[in-house]
Design a protein around this motif. Sequence first.
Motif, short mmCIF file in Angstrom:
data_model
loop_
_atom_site.label_atom_id
_atom_site.label_comp_id
_atom_site.label_asym_id
_atom_site.label_seq_id
_atom_site.Cartn_x
_atom_site.Cartn_y
_atom_site.Cartn_z
N PRO A 407 33.57 -18.71 -36.00
CA PRO A 407 32.19 -18.22 -35.83
C PRO A 407 31.74 -18.18 -34.37
O PRO A 407 30.98 -17.29 -33.99
CB PRO A 407 31.37 -19.23 -36.64
CG PRO A 407 32.32 -19.77 -37.66
CD PRO A 407 33.65 -19.81 -36.98
N MET A 408 32.20 -19.12 -33.56
CA MET A 408 31.69 -19.19 -32.18
C MET A 408 32.05 -17.95 -31.36
O MET A 408 31.35 -17.62 -30.40
CB MET A 408 32.23 -20.45 -31.49
CG MET A 408 33.70 -20.42 -31.15
SD MET A 408 34.17 -21.92 -30.25
CE MET A 408 35.82 -21.49 -29.70
N PHE A 409 33.11 -17.25 -31.73
CA PHE A 409 33.49 -16.06 -30.97
C PHE A 409 32.58 -14.86 -31.28
O PHE A 409 32.68 -13.82 -30.62
CB PHE A 409 34.95 -15.69 -31.24
CG PHE A 409 35.93 -16.68 -30.67
CD1 PHE A 409 35.81 -17.12 -29.37
CD2 PHE A 409 36.96 -17.19 -31.45
CE1 PHE A 409 36.70 -18.05 -28.84
CE2 PHE A 409 37.86 -18.10 -30.93
CZ PHE A 409 37.73 -18.54 -29.61
N ALA A 455 39.71 -29.18 -31.50
CA ALA A 455 38.30 -28.76 -31.54
C ALA A 455 38.14 -27.49 -32.36
O ALA A 455 37.16 -27.34 -33.10
CB ALA A 455 37.78 -28.56 -30.12
N LEU A 456 39.09 -26.57 -32.25
CA LEU A 456 39.00 -25.31 -32.99
C LEU A 456 39.12 -25.52 -34.49
O LEU A 456 38.52 -24.78 -35.28
CB LEU A 456 40.10 -24.34 -32.52
CG LEU A 456 39.89 -23.68 -31.16
CD1 LEU A 456 41.10 -22.81 -30.81
CD2 LEU A 456 38.63 -22.84 -31.13
N THR A 457 39.89 -26.50 -34.91
CA THR A 457 40.08 -26.75 -36.35
C THR A 457 38.78 -27.17 -37.03
O THR A 457 38.65 -27.04 -38.25
CB THR A 457 41.15 -27.82 -36.60
OG1 THR A 457 40.78 -29.04 -35.91
CG2 THR A 457 42.51 -27.37 -36.11
N THR A 458 37.81 -27.66 -36.25
CA THR A 458 36.53 -28.06 -36.83
C THR A 458 35.60 -26.86 -37.04
O THR A 458 34.51 -27.01 -37.57
CB THR A 458 35.82 -29.08 -35.93
OG1 THR A 458 35.47 -28.47 -34.67
CG2 THR A 458 36.72 -30.28 -35.68
N LYS A 459 36.04 -25.66 -36.60
CA LYS A 459 35.27 -24.42 -36.74
C LYS A 459 33.83 -24.57 -36.21
O LYS A 459 32.86 -24.42 -36.97
CB LYS A 459 35.25 -23.95 -38.19
CG LYS A 459 36.60 -23.55 -38.75
CD LYS A 459 37.17 -22.36 -37.99
CE LYS A 459 38.54 -21.94 -38.48
NZ LYS A 459 38.54 -21.36 -39.81
N PRO A 460 33.68 -24.89 -34.93
CA PRO A 460 32.32 -25.01 -34.39
C PRO A 460 31.56 -23.69 -34.52
O PRO A 460 32.14 -22.61 -34.41
CB PRO A 460 32.56 -25.37 -32.92
CG PRO A 460 33.96 -24.95 -32.63
CD PRO A 460 34.71 -25.09 -33.91
N SER A 461 30.27 -23.79 -34.77
CA SER A 461 29.46 -22.60 -35.02
C SER A 461 29.02 -21.90 -33.75
O SER A 461 28.54 -20.76 -33.79
CB SER A 461 28.23 -22.97 -35.85
OG SER A 461 27.44 -23.93 -35.15
N SER A 462 29.16 -22.55 -32.61
CA SER A 462 28.76 -21.96 -31.33
C SER A 462 29.64 -22.49 -30.22
O SER A 462 30.35 -23.50 -30.38
CB SER A 462 27.30 -22.28 -31.03
OG SER A 462 27.14 -23.67 -30.80
N LEU A 463 29.59 -21.84 -29.07
CA LEU A 463 30.35 -22.29 -27.91
C LEU A 463 29.84 -23.64 -27.42
O LEU A 463 30.62 -24.47 -26.95
CB LEU A 463 30.28 -21.24 -26.80
CG LEU A 463 31.06 -19.94 -27.09
CD1 LEU A 463 30.60 -18.83 -26.16
CD2 LEU A 463 32.56 -20.17 -26.95
N ASP A 464 28.54 -23.87 -27.51
CA ASP A 464 27.99 -25.17 -27.11
C ASP A 464 28.50 -26.28 -28.02
O ASP A 464 28.80 -27.39 -27.55
CB ASP A 464 26.46 -25.13 -27.15
CG ASP A 464 25.86 -24.35 -25.99
OD1 ASP A 464 26.57 -24.18 -24.96
OD2 ASP A 464 24.71 -23.89 -26.10
N GLN A 465 28.61 -25.98 -29.30
CA GLN A 465 29.14 -26.98 -30.23
C GLN A 465 30.62 -27.24 -29.95
O GLN A 465 31.08 -28.38 -30.05
CB GLN A 465 28.94 -26.52 -31.66
CG GLN A 465 29.19 -27.62 -32.69
CD GLN A 465 28.92 -27.16 -34.11
OE1 GLN A 465 29.82 -26.81 -34.84
NE2 GLN A 465 27.66 -27.16 -34.49
N PHE A 466 31.35 -26.18 -29.59
CA PHE A 466 32.75 -26.35 -29.21
C PHE A 466 32.86 -27.26 -27.99
O PHE A 466 33.71 -28.16 -27.95
CB PHE A 466 33.36 -24.98 -28.91
CG PHE A 466 34.75 -25.03 -28.34
CD1 PHE A 466 35.83 -25.42 -29.11
CD2 PHE A 466 34.98 -24.67 -27.01
CE1 PHE A 466 37.11 -25.46 -28.57
CE2 PHE A 466 36.25 -24.70 -26.48
CZ PHE A 466 37.32 -25.10 -27.25
#
Length: 600
Positions: A407-409, A455-466
Motif C-alpha cells: 500500500p505504501m507505494f 519491514a516490508l513484510t509488515t505491509k506498512p500503509s504509508s512511507l512514514d509507517q515504513f
Amino acid sequence: MPPPADIVKVAIEWPGAFPKLMEIDQVSACACVWSLANHDQFALQHADSSNFYITEKAQNAQQLHERIQSSSMDAKLEALKDLANYSRDVTFAQEFINLDGISLLTQMVESGTDFGDMLSFTLTAFVELMDHGIVSWDTFSVAFIKKIASYVNKFASDISILQRSLAILESMVLNSHDLYQKVAQEITIGQLIPHLQGTDQEIQTYTIAVINALFLKAPDDKRQEMANILAQKQLRSIILTHVIRAQRAINNEMAHQLYVLQVLTFNLLEDRMMTKMDPQDQAQRDIIFELRRIAFDAESEPNNSSGSIEKRKSMYTRDYKKLGFINHVNPAMDFTQTPPGMLALDNMLYFAKHHQDAYIRIVLENSSREDKHECPFGRSSIELTKMLCEILKVGELPSETCNDFHPMFFTHDRSFEEFFCICIQLLNKTWKEMRATSEDFNKVMQVVKEQIMRALTTKPSSLDQFKSKLQNLSYTEILKIRQSERMNQEDFQSRPILELKEKIQPEILELIKQQRLNRLVEGTCFRKLNSRRRQDKFWYCRLSPNHKVLHYGDLEESPQGEVPHDSLQDKCKSYCQYLNWRAERSSIGHFVCSLPSLNN
C-alpha cells in the motif's frame, strides 16, 4: 479379482424414474441405462450445481443453439440462462462452438437488439466459451469491439453487463496484438477512471485489470506516455482513496491486480536502470557537479573563480572523495555498471534536492570520519539502488499468481525515490551502529537488506509507517531476531545437536579467546583526536605477548606493519588503569574485542 480401473459405480437418475446405482465404463460413459433410443445423443450430467457433462456428445448443444434463436423473448431468455451455465463445461463448449455458436452470439451483440438480462446472459455465455481457449481472439470484428467498448459507458449502471464487458476487453488486449490496438483506440483512461470511484470491488478489479492489460501490451515508446496520462488522471490517488483505504477487505484478485500495477509502474525505471552514464555527456556530468554544489555550498565559487585549473581539479577530486565515489578523479565512471546505471544517479539527485538537510548531514558526517570508517555515500547509493531494484524485481514481468502489493507505494507519486531516501538514511544509521569499516561494506548491505525485507513484510500503509518500522529494526534488534530464529529452529533443539554443542563449546570459546588475544597482540594504529578537530599525528597500541601489559605511544605517521614493543614509550598494567586510559582515548573503536582477557 479387482474390477477394471475404467469401471466405476455411480448413481444415475432419469426424470420420472428411480435412481439406479450402476457400474459404467468411463471410456464409453454414454451407455444407455434405460434402453433409450439414440443413446449416443445424450450426455451424463453432474447432479450438483456445476452443470458439467461427462460424455463427449451432447444433444443439449444443438437444442440450445436452436432455442436462443427463438422468436419468443421468454424462451430465448431461458435458453441464454441455460447457455451461460452449461458453457463452463468444456465438452459442451466444444459442441456448441462446432455449431458456430460463437458467431451467433457475436451477431446478437452487434445487432444491439438485446438489453438487460438478455444481454447479460449473452455476454456471460460468450466469456465462458472463450475462456476454454478453443477459439482465437483474432477472429472478432471492429464492430463487435466497438459494441463491447460502448457498454463500458452505456451500461455503467448495470453491474453484470459492465463486469463482463470489462472482462472481454481485458482478454482481447492480453490475447491479441491487433485487438490491443483496436481496443486502445476505443477505450480511454478517462472512461475507465469513474468505475474505480464506485463501491463495487468486482468492477474496480476488472477496471484495474483492463488498465494493467493496456499498460502491459503497450509498445515501449508508448508506455511512458500512458504512465503520464495515468498520473494526470490521478489514478494512484483514486486507487488509494477508493480501493486501498476503502472500508472493506481487499480480496485476492484485487490484491493481484494491484500487485501487477505496482510491478508495471516500477518497470518504467528499467530504461534508466540499464542506461550507462556517458562520461562525455555534459548534461549527465552536470548532475554530479550539482551533487557537489549542494553538499559543499560551492555556489559561492563561480566557475571563473581565480586559481589554476590544476588547483580546481584537486579541489574537485577531494570533494568527490568526500562524496564517497569510487573514482575520485572521474566519478562518472561509477555509473557505467548496469544495473543500476543512471537510476542510481537519479536517486542521489532526488535525495539531494528533496531531502537536502539529510543529504548534507550524511555527506559531511562521513567526510569527517576516519577514512576507513566513513560510509561512502556514492558507493552506498549505487549498491542500494541495485538492491532495491532486486527487491522490487524491476524489469521482471509480473507473476500470474502473486498478490504481494504494498500500500505504501500508492501513497506518493515518486514512491521509488522516496523509498530510496528512507533506505539510504537507514544504511548510514546501520553503518554507525555496526561501527563498520570499509572492509565491512558487504556485511552492512546484507543487514540493511534484511531490515528492509522485514519491514516490508509488515505491509506498512504509508512511507512514514515504513520508516517507523525501520526505526524498530536496529542492528541490535536484527541480531536478537537472528538469534531467536536460530534457537527456535527444531533442528537446533534436537538432542544430538544440543549434545554436540555442549561438547564443542569449550573448544570454540577458547578459540575465540585466542583470536581476540592475537588481535590485541598484533595491535592497531589510531588517529589522535581532540575535542575540536582531527590531528595529523597517530598513536599505536598493542598487548604484550604475555598478555599482561598494554604498550602504547605516539607516532609521527601511520606505520606500515607492526610497531615493536620497545618503541612504544608508555604502558598500563592494571584493569583500572586500562579503563581510565581507554576513556581518555575514545578512538580505540574495534581494537579491544574482549576486556575479560586482560584480567589473566
